[in-house]
Design an enzyme around this catalytic site. Structure first.
Site, mmCIF file in Angstrom:
data_model
loop_
_atom_site.group_PDB
_atom_site.id
_atom_site.type_symbol
_atom_site.label_atom_id
_atom_site.label_comp_id
_atom_site.label_asym_id
_atom_site.label_seq_id
_atom_site.Cartn_x
_atom_site.Cartn_y
_atom_site.Cartn_z
ATOM 1 N N TYR A 1 21.559 42.254 -28.071
ATOM 2 C CA TYR A 1 20.335 41.678 -28.023
ATOM 3 C C TYR A 1 20.313 40.594 -29.016
ATOM 4 C CZ TYR A 1 18.743 45.293 -25.026
ATOM 5 O OH TYR A 1 18.630 46.433 -24.055
ATOM 6 N N HIS B 1 14.115 37.102 -26.598
ATOM 7 C CA HIS B 1 13.153 38.252 -27.029
ATOM 8 C C HIS B 1 13.324 38.675 -28.436
ATOM 9 C CE1 HIS B 1 10.285 40.598 -24.948
ATOM 10 N NE2 HIS B 1 10.997 41.813 -24.725
ATOM 11 N N ASN C 1 9.640 48.138 -26.157
ATOM 12 C CA ASN C 1 8.613 48.737 -25.453
ATOM 13 C C ASN C 1 7.857 49.901 -26.338
ATOM 14 O OD1 ASN C 1 9.442 47.123 -23.641
ATOM 15 N ND2 ASN C 1 10.601 48.883 -22.026
ATOM 16 N N ASP D 1 8.030 36.692 -29.296
ATOM 17 C CA ASP D 1 8.243 35.616 -28.401
ATOM 18 C C ASP D 1 7.189 35.375 -27.257
ATOM 19 O OD1 ASP D 1 9.612 37.142 -25.470
ATOM 20 O OD2 ASP D 1 9.191 38.215 -27.474
ATOM 21 N N ASN E 1 5.701 43.493 -23.246
ATOM 22 C CA ASN E 1 5.562 45.058 -23.326
ATOM 23 C C ASN E 1 5.608 45.367 -25.023
ATOM 24 O OD1 ASN E 1 5.978 45.648 -20.647
ATOM 25 N ND2 ASN E 1 8.185 45.442 -20.766
#
Length: 187
Positions: free
Chosen positions: A15, A20, A66, A91, A112
């Site tokens: 990631y 994100h 999340n 973001d 989320n």
């Protein structure tokens, strides 16, 4: 007075440098400028710094996006930080690339991480610094876009933009969300 500054993102090498994770990137730049160093904490990487006598607790949740609300809720309670002293860096697909927008609260706009925070805190009334990632993706490919990596050129532009985000965070801490909105929205 204490403040909780939260950068949203996902942990793990896969990631890193994704759209994100702009919350992590912005908070890393702020910590670097402040001389703060992150260490492993409960539900988050945590760093401490000061801004003109005010104590700042910086967190990057390690719960994945999340479940970000768990980390925010824990650190608010652990450090006894009131809701009005919380700023979440996130973001935003609806903003052009590198645009920033400060908000005193509002909807989660399908994000989320914000949904999780709202659920855990029981309110949408917490400050946000929204960082535009643009929306240059074909219909139906939003997830691929959001989890996609930044180009080297865009990473350079983000790096240049963090001077403004650092100032916006300091303005929030020193002068409040209204002043930060008036000063930095549209900048």
């Amino acid at each position: 007075m204490k403040y909780l500054i939260v950068g949203l993102g996902n942990i793990g090498a896969e990631y890193e440098n994704t759209r994100h994770n702009i919350g992590f990137m912005v908070l890393d730049a702020f910590a670097k400028e402040s001389g703060a160093v992150f260490s492993s904490g409960r539900l988050a990487s945590v760093a401490y710094t000061k801004c003109r006598g005010r104590q700042l607790v910086l967190i990057k949740p390690t719960t994945f996006m999340n479940l970000s609300g768990r980390a925010v809720n824990y650190w608010m309670k652990e450090e006894d930080i009131p809701l009005e002293n919380v700023l979440v860096i996130v973001d935003d697909l609806a903003l052009p690339f590198c645009a920033i927008r400060m908000r005193a609260g509002g909807s989660e706009a399908g994000h989320n991480g914000l949904k999780s925070i709202t659920e855990m805190l029981g309110t949408q009334n917490y400050a946000r610094l929204r960082f535009g990632i643009g929306n240059d993706f074909p219909k139906g490919h939003q997830v691929d876009f959001v989890l996609g990596k930044w180009s080297v050129e865009k990473q350079m532009r983000i790096s240049n933009r963090t001077e403004v985000t650092n100032q916006a965070i300091q303005c929030f801490v020193l002068e409040g969300i209204q002043r930060a909105m008036n000063t930095y929205n549209g900048k």
